[in-house]
Design an enzyme around this catalytic site. Sequence first.
Site, PDB file in Angstrom:
ATOM      1  N   SER A 118      52.542 -36.359  65.779  1.00  0.00           N
ATOM      2  CA  SER A 118      52.110 -37.600  66.438  1.00  0.00           C
ATOM      3  C   SER A 118      52.831 -37.875  67.756  1.00  0.00           C
ATOM      4  O   SER A 118      53.182 -39.027  68.052  1.00  0.00           O
ATOM      5  CB  SER A 118      52.238 -38.782  65.479  1.00  0.00           C
ATOM      6  OG  SER A 118      51.396 -38.583  64.345  1.00  0.00           O
TER       7      SER A 118
ATOM      8  N   GLU B 293      49.566 -26.847  57.980  1.00  0.00           N
ATOM      9  CA  GLU B 293      48.192 -26.805  57.429  1.00  0.00           C
ATOM     10  C   GLU B 293      47.886 -25.433  56.847  1.00  0.00           C
ATOM     11  O   GLU B 293      47.158 -25.316  55.855  1.00  0.00           O
ATOM     12  CB  GLU B 293      47.179 -27.207  58.517  1.00  0.00           C
ATOM     13  CG  GLU B 293      47.271 -28.707  58.796  1.00  0.00           C
ATOM     14  CD  GLU B 293      46.894 -29.127  60.206  1.00  0.00           C
ATOM     15  OE1 GLU B 293      46.268 -28.336  60.933  1.00  0.00           O
ATOM     16  OE2 GLU B 293      47.246 -30.262  60.583  1.00  0.00           O
TER      17      GLU B 293
ATOM     18  N   ASN C 241      47.967 -27.708  70.306  1.00  0.00           N
ATOM     19  CA  ASN C 241      47.302 -27.071  69.170  1.00  0.00           C
ATOM     20  C   ASN C 241      45.971 -27.796  68.953  1.00  0.00           C
ATOM     21  O   ASN C 241      45.949 -28.891  68.404  1.00  0.00           O
ATOM     22  CB  ASN C 241      48.206 -27.193  67.930  1.00  0.00           C
ATOM     23  CG  ASN C 241      47.527 -26.708  66.661  1.00  0.00           C
ATOM     24  OD1 ASN C 241      46.483 -26.068  66.714  1.00  0.00           O
ATOM     25  ND2 ASN C 241      48.126 -27.017  65.517  1.00  0.00           N
TER      26      ASN C 241
ATOM     27  N   GLY D 165      49.453 -35.837  62.471  1.00  0.00           N
ATOM     28  CA  GLY D 165      48.134 -36.460  62.433  1.00  0.00           C
ATOM     29  C   GLY D 165      48.115 -37.817  61.745  1.00  0.00           C
ATOM     30  O   GLY D 165      47.052 -38.338  61.432  1.00  0.00           O
TER      31      GLY D 165
ATOM     32  N   LYS E   4      43.661 -27.043  67.004  1.00  0.00           N
ATOM     33  CA  LYS E   4      43.165 -26.892  65.622  1.00  0.00           C
ATOM     34  C   LYS E   4      41.687 -26.480  65.641  1.00  0.00           C
ATOM     35  O   LYS E   4      41.265 -25.765  66.542  1.00  0.00           O
ATOM     36  CB  LYS E   4      43.402 -28.176  64.823  1.00  0.00           C
ATOM     37  CG  LYS E   4      44.839 -28.672  64.956  1.00  0.00           C
ATOM     38  CD  LYS E   4      45.191 -29.708  63.956  1.00  0.00           C
ATOM     39  CE  LYS E   4      46.585 -30.247  64.261  1.00  0.00           C
ATOM     40  NZ  LYS E   4      47.107 -31.073  63.201  1.00  0.00           N
TER      41      LYS E   4
ATOM     42  N   HIS F 239      52.047 -22.875  60.485  1.00  0.00           N
ATOM     43  CA  HIS F 239      51.758 -24.318  60.614  1.00  0.00           C
ATOM     44  C   HIS F 239      51.622 -24.919  59.213  1.00  0.00           C
ATOM     45  O   HIS F 239      51.122 -24.264  58.295  1.00  0.00           O
ATOM     46  CB  HIS F 239      50.465 -24.510  61.410  1.00  0.00           C
ATOM     47  CG  HIS F 239      50.230 -25.929  61.801  1.00  0.00           C
ATOM     48  ND1 HIS F 239      49.716 -26.855  60.916  1.00  0.00           N
ATOM     49  CD2 HIS F 239      50.481 -26.605  62.949  1.00  0.00           C
ATOM     50  CE1 HIS F 239      49.641 -28.030  61.522  1.00  0.00           C
ATOM     51  NE2 HIS F 239      50.097 -27.908  62.754  1.00  0.00           N
TER      52      HIS F 239
ATOM     53  N   GLU G 237      58.151 -29.697  62.621  1.00  0.00           N
ATOM     54  CA  GLU G 237      57.026 -30.605  62.433  1.00  0.00           C
ATOM     55  C   GLU G 237      57.106 -31.237  61.046  1.00  0.00           C
ATOM     56  O   GLU G 237      56.619 -30.650  60.063  1.00  0.00           O
ATOM     57  CB  GLU G 237      55.710 -29.837  62.551  1.00  0.00           C
ATOM     58  CG  GLU G 237      55.493 -29.205  63.913  1.00  0.00           C
ATOM     59  CD  GLU G 237      54.011 -29.069  64.217  1.00  0.00           C
ATOM     60  OE1 GLU G 237      53.607 -29.576  65.266  1.00  0.00           O
ATOM     61  OE2 GLU G 237      53.269 -28.502  63.411  1.00  0.00           O
TER      62      GLU G 237
HETATM   63  C1  PEP Z   1      50.255 -30.378  64.857  1.00  0.00           C
HETATM   64  O1  PEP Z   1      49.336 -30.241  64.071  1.00  0.00           O
HETATM   65  O2  PEP Z   1      50.893 -29.383  65.235  1.00  0.00           O
HETATM   66  C2  PEP Z   1      50.557 -31.726  65.308  1.00  0.00           C
HETATM   67  C3  PEP Z   1      51.741 -31.973  65.749  1.00  0.00           C
HETATM   68  O3  PEP Z   1      49.530 -32.668  65.196  1.00  0.00           O
HETATM   69  P1  PEP Z   1      49.559 -34.197  65.727  1.00  0.00           P
HETATM   70  O4  PEP Z   1      50.156 -34.170  67.125  1.00  0.00           O
HETATM   71  O5  PEP Z   1      48.131 -34.604  65.736  1.00  0.00           O
HETATM   72  O6  PEP Z   1      50.404 -34.961  64.785  1.00  0.00           O
END
Ligand code: PEP
Length: 252
Positions: free
Chosen positions: A213, A97, A9, A173, A11, A95, A167
Amino acid sequence: MRKKIVAGNWKMNKTASDAESLVRALREELANFREADVVLCPPFTDLATVSRLIQGTHLDLGAQNMHYEKSGAFTGEISADMLRDLYCHYVILGHSERRQYFHEDDALVNRKVKAALASSLRPIVCVGETLEERDAGRVEEVVSTQVKGSLAGLSGKELLDTIVAYEPVWAIGTGRTATSDQAEDVHALIRKTLAEMASEAVAQGVRIQYGGSVKPGNAKELFSMPDIDGGLIGGASLDAHSFAEIVRAAAR
Ligand code: PEP
């Protein structure tokens, strides 16, 4: 046996020329890799570029969002058919976000999921609790409510075409990953919820990714857990070598 699936992803990152360099590097890194499905989810503006560059490779294309209507007066929005037209086969929906900044709730995510499936796009549906919810002992309630609401009314076949991404919001992040045991517990809970919604056979067939992460150093352990079928990768998907290392960790 569920085939693992790793999705990147990106983003709101990478111009079309940045995307071109990243995909060229990934094509080299992953030239002989067939052991898992690999999906790149760039921003809308890069989809056509990435689509052209992955033709003839084993890399697949996904979007990060879409609207639930087929067309019409929805300024700034993109439909499932527009994504299909660019050879997109996946779309990330719900997601955290989008839930947090754009107020998307389970009912809206559910409309999008149904529209995606109706246009033969495979939705990657994100669920996960905040740190406050985890600390309050509400993980099971929050995640099962999101799964039931986001996937309400889907047939067994539609569920099998859907990917669920667990998630935990506190791990996205932040550099703070769920331990493999913490993640496995919630993946097993999601599978139990799917069995209640459909059947044990369907639940056993649905792929559930972990996201939050994931890095080259922790991917192998996470992906070795029985109910973790790959990952949804944010930050580490912006670098070809890191993403390729994570993808390779999904090989059996
Ligand atoms: C995501 O936004 O789907 C995600 C898992 O981000 P990160 O790997 O940066 O934590």
